[in-house]
Design a protein around this motif. Structure first.
Motif, PDB file in Angstrom:
ATOM      1  N   TYR A  11     -39.088 -21.400 100.974  1.00 21.97           N
ATOM      2  CA  TYR A  11     -39.404 -19.725 100.623  1.00 21.97           C
ATOM      3  C   TYR A  11     -40.606 -19.324 101.544  1.00 21.97           C
ATOM      4  O   TYR A  11     -40.647 -18.298 101.991  1.00 21.97           O
ATOM      5  CB  TYR A  11     -39.086 -19.352  99.490  1.00 21.97           C
ATOM      6  N   ALA A  23     -39.759 -18.570 105.154  1.00 19.06           N
ATOM      7  CA  ALA A  23     -38.764 -17.630 105.151  1.00 19.06           C
ATOM      8  C   ALA A  23     -39.833 -16.250 104.952  1.00 19.06           C
ATOM      9  O   ALA A  23     -39.466 -15.303 105.551  1.00 19.06           O
ATOM     10  CB  ALA A  23     -37.789 -17.699 104.062  1.00 19.06           C
ATOM     11  N   LEU A  24     -40.854 -16.587 104.065  1.00 21.42           N
ATOM     12  CA  LEU A  24     -41.426 -15.093 104.099  1.00 21.42           C
ATOM     13  C   LEU A  24     -42.374 -14.843 104.969  1.00 21.42           C
ATOM     14  O   LEU A  24     -42.246 -13.529 105.428  1.00 21.42           O
ATOM     15  CB  LEU A  24     -42.521 -15.430 102.568  1.00 21.42           C
ATOM     16  N   ALA A  55     -39.925 -13.278 107.639  1.00 18.79           N
ATOM     17  CA  ALA A  55     -39.178 -12.167 107.213  1.00 18.79           C
ATOM     18  C   ALA A  55     -40.173 -10.925 107.542  1.00 18.79           C
ATOM     19  O   ALA A  55     -39.732  -9.767 107.995  1.00 18.79           O
ATOM     20  CB  ALA A  55     -38.634 -11.923 106.004  1.00 18.79           C
ATOM     21  N   ALA A  91     -34.498  -9.548 108.848  1.00 24.47           N
ATOM     22  CA  ALA A  91     -35.595  -9.939 107.619  1.00 24.47           C
ATOM     23  C   ALA A  91     -34.651  -9.928 106.490  1.00 24.47           C
ATOM     24  O   ALA A  91     -34.740 -10.994 105.701  1.00 24.47           O
ATOM     25  CB  ALA A  91     -36.623  -8.701 107.580  1.00 24.47           C
ATOM     26  N   ASP A  92     -33.509  -9.141 106.347  1.00 24.29           N
ATOM     27  CA  ASP A  92     -32.640  -9.217 105.381  1.00 24.29           C
ATOM     28  C   ASP A  92     -31.887 -10.315 105.113  1.00 24.29           C
ATOM     29  O   ASP A  92     -31.842 -11.061 104.026  1.00 24.29           O
ATOM     30  CB  ASP A  92     -31.598  -7.888 105.177  1.00 24.29           C
ATOM     31  N   LEU A 124     -34.213 -13.334 104.103  1.00 23.19           N
ATOM     32  CA  LEU A 124     -34.787 -13.065 102.167  1.00 23.19           C
ATOM     33  C   LEU A 124     -33.630 -13.285 101.575  1.00 23.19           C
ATOM     34  O   LEU A 124     -33.744 -13.649 100.409  1.00 23.19           O
ATOM     35  CB  LEU A 124     -35.383 -11.834 102.266  1.00 23.19           C
ATOM     36  N   GLU A 125     -32.456 -13.133 102.200  1.00 21.74           N
ATOM     37  CA  GLU A 125     -31.268 -13.030 101.108  1.00 21.74           C
ATOM     38  C   GLU A 125     -31.065 -14.245 100.276  1.00 21.74           C
ATOM     39  O   GLU A 125     -30.722 -14.095  98.860  1.00 21.74           O
ATOM     40  CB  GLU A 125     -30.043 -12.884 101.897  1.00 21.74           C
ATOM     41  N   TYR A 144     -33.221 -16.024  98.437  1.00 25.20           N
ATOM     42  CA  TYR A 144     -34.206 -16.239  97.488  1.00 25.20           C
ATOM     43  C   TYR A 144     -34.418 -15.011  96.713  1.00 25.20           C
ATOM     44  O   TYR A 144     -34.393 -13.761  97.087  1.00 25.20           O
ATOM     45  CB  TYR A 144     -35.448 -16.418  98.555  1.00 25.20           C
ATOM     46  N   ILE A 166     -42.286 -13.251  97.329  1.00 24.05           N
ATOM     47  CA  ILE A 166     -40.736 -13.000  97.877  1.00 24.05           C
ATOM     48  C   ILE A 166     -40.250 -11.548  97.343  1.00 24.05           C
ATOM     49  O   ILE A 166     -39.662 -10.820  98.083  1.00 24.05           O
ATOM     50  CB  ILE A 166     -39.792 -14.071  97.386  1.00 24.05           C
ATOM     51  N   ALA A 183     -41.827  -8.888  99.538  1.00 23.81           N
ATOM     52  CA  ALA A 183     -41.234  -8.962 100.695  1.00 23.81           C
ATOM     53  C   ALA A 183     -40.096  -7.946 100.686  1.00 23.81           C
ATOM     54  O   ALA A 183     -39.645  -7.406 101.456  1.00 23.81           O
ATOM     55  CB  ALA A 183     -40.967 -10.282 101.270  1.00 23.81           C
ATOM     56  N   ARG A 184     -39.247  -8.221  99.477  1.00 23.32           N
ATOM     57  CA  ARG A 184     -37.954  -7.435  99.185  1.00 23.32           C
ATOM     58  C   ARG A 184     -38.359  -6.019  99.048  1.00 23.32           C
ATOM     59  O   ARG A 184     -37.628  -5.107  99.730  1.00 23.32           O
ATOM     60  CB  ARG A 184     -37.257  -7.885  98.192  1.00 23.32           C
TER      61      ARG A 184
END
Length: 410
Positions: A130, A133-134, A137, A170-171, A174-175, A177, A187, A190-191
């Motif tokens: 993650y 990914a962070l 994203a 980005a969506d 993050l999806e 996590y 995370i 980030a959302r």
């Protein structure tokens, strides 16, 4: 409680007194004695985390970066002023890519895709990680904002396509996590940043920020961002801001007392004085006191003092306010006196200059040295003007760990 050591005969500040000239204020400002930090502990802490993230990304030491972001998340590591360390590490890690995209847009060029595509290769090398990914994203989200802020006016069609593409990327990243499930505030943040970058936010802003603040109630930056991102009409507007501020204050009462109410309004008021329309001044001021009772940090004290003195000054923003809103602003503005008197021990000039110049809105900012000089001058003049009656006889004001006190004229 700290004491005000002025003699009983010292005149109180009189708002009805004749307005002093600039020369008078500048002369009085020379008799304000307060330590000034060109580089504060907060700046050093932020730079340490960001530089570490940047260095590890440049070295492609993604395993090490991942470990540090996870540690920062799980320990809720933060700077003295409350900045989230995991997000600072991620900011440093993506800073080269984002800066290159911004430079290209400022030059009228489309940022090449190879840089962000190279960064995305990390996702293949570290599946299910993650922190990686962070970083990727948030890079996409930052580049989307760069297109909106830099290029949208000159090339709206290209900007709209680029923004949609980066937001979608980005969506998708993050999806998989869930910040709550994996105990990762970064995370969840980030959302929230992803939703803030979308044209249509709606109720999702409040919902996502509620989850983030539940994960990390100490993180006042999250609460400030909630107020900032819910303020636009398409995200809820002033009514939704008041509801959200009260809800977050209730949810974080054990952590902040009433402080979250003030945090939620802080950036919103700087962006749009219409946020004063529904604000309850007594609750806001109680919030300021609760913040300083729980976070008696000089970075926070300078931040709140500059906000009250500059952002809430009469006529700030050039907007004529309705009488009730104007009275509310005046009440908040007057809080600068007790913040200075009972809490200030040292000046952090950059906070004052940034509050004055509103970085992000000014196209070009002066050099760091100029910002520090301007911030110090601004702060000293404000202090001199607020307490001019105390030093009109030639005495001086000094600040220390014991509070503000008067030095008689020699």
């Amino acid at each position: 409680m700290r004491k005000w050591f002025a003699p009983r005969s010292a005149p109180a500040r009189d708002d009805a007194a004749p307005r002093r000239s600039t020369e008078d204020i500048d002369s009085l400002a020379k008799r304000i004695i307060v330590p000034s930090l060109p580089v504060s502990d907060e700046e050093m802490a932020r730079a340490t985390h960001q530089d570490r993230g940047q260095k590890l990304a440049r070295q492609e030491a993604w395993d090490t970066l991942s470990d540090k972001i996870q540690y920062a998340d799980h320990t809720r590591l933060a700077t003295p002023g409350g900045e989230t360390a995991s997000l600072l590490l991620a900011a440093g890690a993506r800073s080269d890519i984002v800066a290159a995209a911004e430079d290209a847009l400022h030059d009228g060029q489309h940022p090449p895709d190879d840089a962000i595509e190279a960064l995305e290769e990390v996702l293949d090398e570290m599946p299910g990680d993650y922190p990686s990914a962070l970083v990727v994203a948030l890079a996409h989200i930052d580049i989307a904002w760069a297109w909106r802020n830099i290029a949208a006016r000159d090339d709206p069609a290209a900007a709209a396509r680029a923004i949609a593409r980066h937001i979608a990327s980005a969506d998708a990243i993050l999806e998989p996590y869930d910040g709550t499930a994996i105990d990762a505030p970064s995370i969840a943040a980030a959302r929230c940043a992803l939703i803030a970058a979308c044209d249509k936010r709606g109720r999702r802003v409040a919902e996502e920020y509620e989850a983030l603040i539940t994960l990390d109630p100490d993180g006042h930056r999250h609460i400030r961002a909630l107020g900032r991102h819910i303020l636009p009409p398409y995200a809820g507007g002033v009514k939704a801001l008041e509801v959200a501020a009260r809800r977050v204050a209730a949810r974080t009462e054990d952590t902040w007392g009433a402080g979250a109410y003030a945090w939620a309004y802080l950036d919103a008021l700087a962006l749009d004085p219409r946020a004063l329309d529904l604000l309850e001044p007594g609750f806001f001021i109680e919030g300021l006191r609760d913040i300083l009772a729980r976070k008696d940090d000089q970075h926070i004290i300078n931040l709140l003092a500059a906000f009250c003195a500059i952002t809430m000054a009469p006529g700030a923003g050039g907007r004529v306010l309705p009488p009730q809103a104007d009275r509310t602003r005046a009440e908040i503005h007057d809080c600068v006196d007790w913040i200075l008197e009972h809490h200030l021990q040292e000046l952090h000039p950059l906070i004052w200059s940034q509050t004055l110049l509103m970085p992000g809105h000014a196209p070009l900012l002066p050099s760091r040295r100029a910002l520090i000089a301007k911030g110090r001058q601004t702060a000293l003049r404000i202090i001199a003007a607020r307490f001019a009656g105390h030093i009109a006889d030639g005495s001086s004001l000094a600040f220390s760990r014991q509070g503000m006190y008067r030095l008689p004229a020699l």
